[in-house]
Scaffold this motif. Sequence first.
Motif, short mmCIF file in Angstrom:
data_model
loop_
_atom_site.label_atom_id
_atom_site.label_comp_id
_atom_site.label_asym_id
_atom_site.label_seq_id
_atom_site.Cartn_x
_atom_site.Cartn_y
_atom_site.Cartn_z
N THR A 282 3.20 1.35 4.60
CA THR A 282 2.41 2.58 4.63
C THR A 282 0.92 2.29 4.76
OG1 THR A 282 4.07 3.62 3.22
CG2 THR A 282 1.95 4.71 3.39
N ASP A 283 0.27 3.10 5.57
CA ASP A 283 -1.19 3.09 5.61
C ASP A 283 -1.71 3.92 4.44
OD1 ASP A 283 -1.14 1.58 7.89
OD2 ASP A 283 -1.33 3.29 9.25
N ARG B 252 -6.94 0.37 -2.87
CA ARG B 252 -6.39 0.32 -1.52
C ARG B 252 -6.85 -0.91 -0.76
NH1 ARG B 252 -9.39 2.77 2.62
NH2 ARG B 252 -7.43 3.62 3.44
N SER C 219 2.59 7.51 7.24
CA SER C 219 2.01 6.93 8.43
C SER C 219 1.86 5.44 8.19
CB SER C 219 0.64 7.56 8.75
OG SER C 219 -0.27 7.35 7.68
N GLY C 220 2.15 4.68 9.23
CA GLY C 220 2.10 3.23 9.10
C GLY C 220 3.01 2.56 10.09
#
Length: 486
Positions: free
Chosen positions: A253-254, A191, A265-266
């Motif tokens: 995207t997060d 990530r 989410s993002g």
Amino acid sequence: MRVISEISDSLQKFSCRALRKEFIEKYVNFVKCPKPILRHMYFSLTGYEDSANCTMEQEIYERISKIISADDTQLLLDLRATDGSDSYYDILQVNERRKSEEMYMPLAISIETLKNEIAKRVPDGTPIPSNETIRLQFSPRNPFHNTALKYTGKFNVKFRVQTRQARVSHPDSHYAAKYFMYLKEFCVKFRENSMFLCMDDKAIIPVGEPGIPISTGVRGHNKVLAPTEGPLLVATDHDFHLGGLVPSVVFVTDIPEDPKDSFFSGNMHVRTKDKVFSPSSPLRHGAELIKLLRHTNNYSEDEANLSVPILCLYTDGGPDHRVTYETVKLSLALLFMQLDLDMIIALRTAPSHSWTNPAERCMSILNLALQHVALDRDEMESKYKKMTKNLSTLSSVRNQAKLKTGLKEAFEKSMESVVDTVNERFSQMTLKGNKIMAHKGLSDEEVLAFLDITAIGHGADSPVATLNTKRLLRKARRVKPLLLPD
């Protein structure tokens, strides 16, 4: 016995859902008992207690265990047999599909057809009730309304509007879902060095001719605020029109810390462009994504290369993103070289499974900005208006623009105000507190500039750069879709 008990407890127990299913299907036709009893019998014989998939299933397991331990067979019964008859009521029986929540009724299309079908089964001379009497035997649509007092509720069926959310099955859906799961695990593992993007195009937004606004087709679930006096909220439902807008969604995207957490989410980016002279294509998507990542939200530290070495893309199986097409491969190669990546991973959904794409779920937010909206483009000059007066297809307008100088620029200018209006409404929307960022589409000159890959090493005016760009464009235009075997 003590030694045997200790050994039995220490032995590992193995089982699988396939064996359990085979056991149940083998004896369900010979033993008249519900499937939960057979499932409990299988657990008792194998000594393997399967974990429940949900809380409701766990409650069923515990309830069955209590009933069997109570040694009272009267506690477990099938409530379908308690309707006063010896057999199940099969006139309005809905097809039983335990793996989904859809219900199918192949018998009755309307009350009239229901009455006619039942009349064929009863003996001649049997009194047949009227349609209104049959209608009142169903369950009321709204049990809190005054008209619900007239219904008897004898038929546990009500009239409902069909919800168009059924999911089409495909033999590759399981493998596509596994690939998506592996991709999420890969992004979580790396990530700090990867970026996960979801891309998709929204449905075309119709734009009416000058003076004839056409509705976007999005019907709001609530009424819009309007002045008590003044012009009415009216627009044409459909009409012959050339204009239209294509919103392309890029969902950055997060990446969560756990692959089982939500990836919804993002930051959401929408690029609105004209469908006539700026249609969606793999190379245009690649150029727009390069500009977005270079100049938005610090995705690039030097406004040239991506800040992370790994880029993961998740799209649907449309012709603009199908990874088996050569044009899509060229656009991915363009991203790889222009952003100076070490790895690029492009994954698509299974056919008819675009609902798995997180970018598809963003479309409902855009629909909020398009409800109660009617659009029409600005008026062009009279000479350009005459050129497009009798043209009714996109290809004819594009061919006319190649022959008539200035027609393309005039048409794009007439669409500018519409693009600004739609982008302004999109920018008012938010996704989990993050404002949606709306952008305009790129011109053909900007797309060609991004295709000049060799300009980095030879200079933009180098004859080598220009020659390589022309070769790339020529290959992208003449290449045909190539379908590789699975």
